[in-house]
Every structure is written in C-alpha cells, then in structure tokens.
Design a protein around this motif. Structure first.
Motif, PDB file in Angstrom:
ATOM      1  N   ASN A 164      31.151  33.802   1.535  1.00 28.10           N
ATOM      2  CA  ASN A 164      32.039  34.484   0.600  1.00 28.10           C
ATOM      3  C   ASN A 164      33.283  35.059   1.261  1.00 28.10           C
ATOM      4  O   ASN A 164      34.201  35.514   0.567  1.00 28.10           O
ATOM      5  N   THR A 165      33.321  35.077   2.591  1.00 27.37           N
ATOM      6  CA  THR A 165      34.502  35.537   3.312  1.00 27.37           C
ATOM      7  C   THR A 165      34.832  34.531   4.409  1.00 27.37           C
ATOM      8  O   THR A 165      34.011  33.674   4.760  1.00 27.37           O
ATOM      9  N   GLU A 166      36.038  34.656   4.948  1.00 24.95           N
ATOM     10  CA  GLU A 166      36.486  33.729   5.973  1.00 24.95           C
ATOM     11  C   GLU A 166      35.695  33.935   7.266  1.00 24.95           C
ATOM     12  O   GLU A 166      35.299  35.056   7.603  1.00 24.95           O
ATOM     13  N   ASN A 167      35.474  32.851   7.986  1.00 26.77           N
ATOM     14  CA  ASN A 167      34.902  32.949   9.321  1.00 26.77           C
ATOM     15  C   ASN A 167      36.004  33.350  10.291  1.00 26.77           C
ATOM     16  O   ASN A 167      37.123  32.857  10.214  1.00 26.77           O
ATOM     17  N   ILE A 168      35.678  34.242  11.204  1.00 31.47           N
ATOM     18  CA  ILE A 168      36.693  34.908  12.014  1.00 31.47           C
ATOM     19  C   ILE A 168      36.456  34.668  13.509  1.00 31.47           C
ATOM     20  O   ILE A 168      35.331  34.769  13.995  1.00 31.47           O
ATOM     21  N   TYR A 169      37.544  34.357  14.224  1.00 27.22           N
ATOM     22  CA  TYR A 169      37.548  34.315  15.680  1.00 27.22           C
ATOM     23  C   TYR A 169      38.248  35.580  16.186  1.00 27.22           C
ATOM     24  O   TYR A 169      39.232  36.035  15.586  1.00 27.22           O
ATOM     25  N   SER A 170      37.747  36.140  17.273  1.00 27.72           N
ATOM     26  CA  SER A 170      38.341  37.364  17.802  1.00 27.72           C
ATOM     27  C   SER A 170      38.554  37.255  19.314  1.00 27.72           C
ATOM     28  O   SER A 170      37.799  36.597  20.025  1.00 27.72           O
ATOM     29  N   LEU A 171      39.602  37.915  19.776  1.00 29.71           N
ATOM     30  CA  LEU A 171      39.933  37.992  21.189  1.00 29.71           C
ATOM     31  C   LEU A 171      40.347  39.424  21.476  1.00 29.71           C
ATOM     32  O   LEU A 171      41.183  39.991  20.750  1.00 29.71           O
ATOM     33  N   GLY A 172      39.761  40.018  22.505  1.00 28.89           N
ATOM     34  CA  GLY A 172      40.048  41.419  22.759  1.00 28.89           C
ATOM     35  C   GLY A 172      40.010  41.797  24.217  1.00 28.89           C
ATOM     36  O   GLY A 172      39.599  41.011  25.083  1.00 28.89           O
ATOM     37  N   THR A 173      40.462  42.999  24.469  1.00 33.74           N
ATOM     38  CA  THR A 173      40.433  43.580  25.811  1.00 33.74           C
ATOM     39  C   THR A 173      39.860  44.980  25.724  1.00 33.74           C
ATOM     40  O   THR A 173      39.920  45.631  24.669  1.00 33.74           O
TER      41      THR A 173
END
Length: 268
Positions: free
Chosen positions: A227-236
């Motif tokens: 029901n929601t978008e699949n998300i990629y994340s990049l962080g520090t």
C-alpha cells in the motif's frame, strides 16, 4: 555483551551496563487529493464552461512528535546476555485538514491554526534483546503501547481520525568487527487513517563503522501489504565522545517518493 536502546525501533549494539538515552523524534502520515483525475475524464468534445469548474485540493496529515527517555537494563540467563528496555515519552499528535479551491485561493488567507488540531499525551515503548551467540542479537519491541485517536478539524462537512496503535516488531542483527547487518519485520499491520490502506514492513540494512565516530548506513524497506512505496535509504552517523550522536538519512522510492530524517540523541 549487549546494550538495548529503544527509540524509533529496536536498535541493538554490543556494549554493557545500564544505558540511558534522551531523544526527540517526529514522524508523519498524509493524504493528498486533487481533481486532476476528474479533469482528465472530461469529454473534450463537450467541455463544461469555466464557471462550472471548481477544482479543489485536499491535504489530510498527522504528525507525531516524541520527547522521551529510554533506559535499558542488562540481565543474564544461563550466561546468555539479555537486555530489557523501557522508553517513557511525552507525545504530541498534530492533525491537519486543509481544503482549498483554486478559484478563490489567496495565500494571505492561510491560517495554520484554523486547519490544525493537536493533543498531548503520554506513551510507552518496551523491548527485549538477547545474544545467544557472540555477535548475534535477537530482539522484540512494542511501540506506542497506549492507543490514541485524534480527530482533524472539520472542513466542508467532513472530519478524519488519525489513529496511533501499538506496533510490534521482531529483529535480528549480526555484528562482525566494523560491519553490522540487521533485519526486522512488523508482526502486525496498522493504519493511521481509514482512507489509507494498512501497512506492514520488512526492513533490511547494514552499517559500516568507518571510524570510532563515523558510520555509513544502507537500507531497504518493503511494504508487505503493498500500500506504500518501497524505500531505499542511505545515511551517515556521527558520535561525539559516545555521549551525543547525530544521524542523517536520505530516502528515495517508486512514484517519485523522496524523504529525509535528521535525528539527534544524548546518551548518559
């Protein structure tokens, strides 16, 4: 040895002793609707007059802000390290309901207080983590254990209700020198607005500890309810003297989804 710290979700890391954390976090959910689909469906051979058109836009949103203190307590059962964490937090829930007509919109007419409602309350998170073998940590957490319902203001004869319900998550993490691999899954589906379908996420990620004070992170979130978008994340992440930490995360997904998170924590 391990330490359990509860904040947004279950965070597991190797350490020892009673741990404490003060934190602030904000999260949001929103619905945005317009008359674009209705306009696209008009008959081009028999269009209505301009005076008959009244395009409108609607935004309904809920924002949850948490200000809390977390404590975790180390235990041991048959020489297996266990940590129990409890997070008590002051919680403010803001709802927002705004309907605007393109025919009479004036920026000077916008008044945030006219379209928003808020409620302050108390809530709890709890969690438990265990380390059956060195470097491997299993965990279970419960978040927002006290259910809350907050209504939006009424706009054009309609109200919405923002729901905050308990969310339970199971997770696993493996710490291998400077690399940490994690995965967790929501054990129950939940929905914030009745008009938004329920969500239930599976997440996977990794962290590379480049130095004692700097880390790089990569993650992926998948909605098992689709029901929601699949998300990629990049962080520090930055640590200053193991007392204060600062985290930045950027997120992208399908349908032009984009977002960002800034988080600060103070450990004592």
């Amino acid at each position: 040895m391990l330490k359990l710290v509860l904040s947004c979700a279950l965070i597991l890391s190797p350490s020892m002793a009673i741990a404490g954390q003060q934190y602030y976090e904000a999260r949001s959910d929103a619905i945005a609707q317009s008359d674009i689909d209705s306009l696209n469906a008009l008959d081009p051979d028999n269009p209505p007059g301009l005076a008959d058109l009244d395009p409108q836009g609607t935004v309904v949103a809920g924002v949850v802000s948490d200000l809390g203190v977390t404590l975790s307590f180390p235990l041991s059962i048959v020489n297996m390290p266990i940590a129990v964490g409890i997070s008590s937090k002051f919680q403010r829930i803001d709802t927002y309901h705004y309907v605007v007509s393109a025919n009479n919109y004036e920026a000077s007419d916008f008044d945030y207080s006219k379209y928003s409602n808020d409620e302050s309350t108390f809530n709890l998170d709890v969690g438990i983590a265990m380390e059956p073998v060195e470097g491997l940590v299993l965990g279970l957490s419960g978040r927002d254990l006290i259910s809350q319902d907050v209504e939006t203001v009424e706009a054009q004869g309609r109200k919405f209700t923002y729901r905050l319900e308990p969310q339970f998550t199971a997770g696993i993490a493996y710490d291998w020198e400077s690399i940490v691999l994690t995965s967790d899954i929501d054990l129950n589906a939940y929905k914030r607005f009745e008009e938004i379908g329920a969500t239930q996420y599976w997440r996977v990620g990794g962290e590379l500890k480049a130095t004692d004070w700097f880390a790089l992170r990569l993650g992926y979130r998948y909605d098992m309810k689709d029901n929601t978008e699949n998300i990629y994340s990049l962080g520090t992440g930055f640590e200053f003297g193991r007392v204060f930490s600062l985290d930045f995360t950027g997120m992208v997904g399908s349908d032009d989804a984009i977002g960002g998170v800034l988080k600060t924590s103070y450990h004592f």
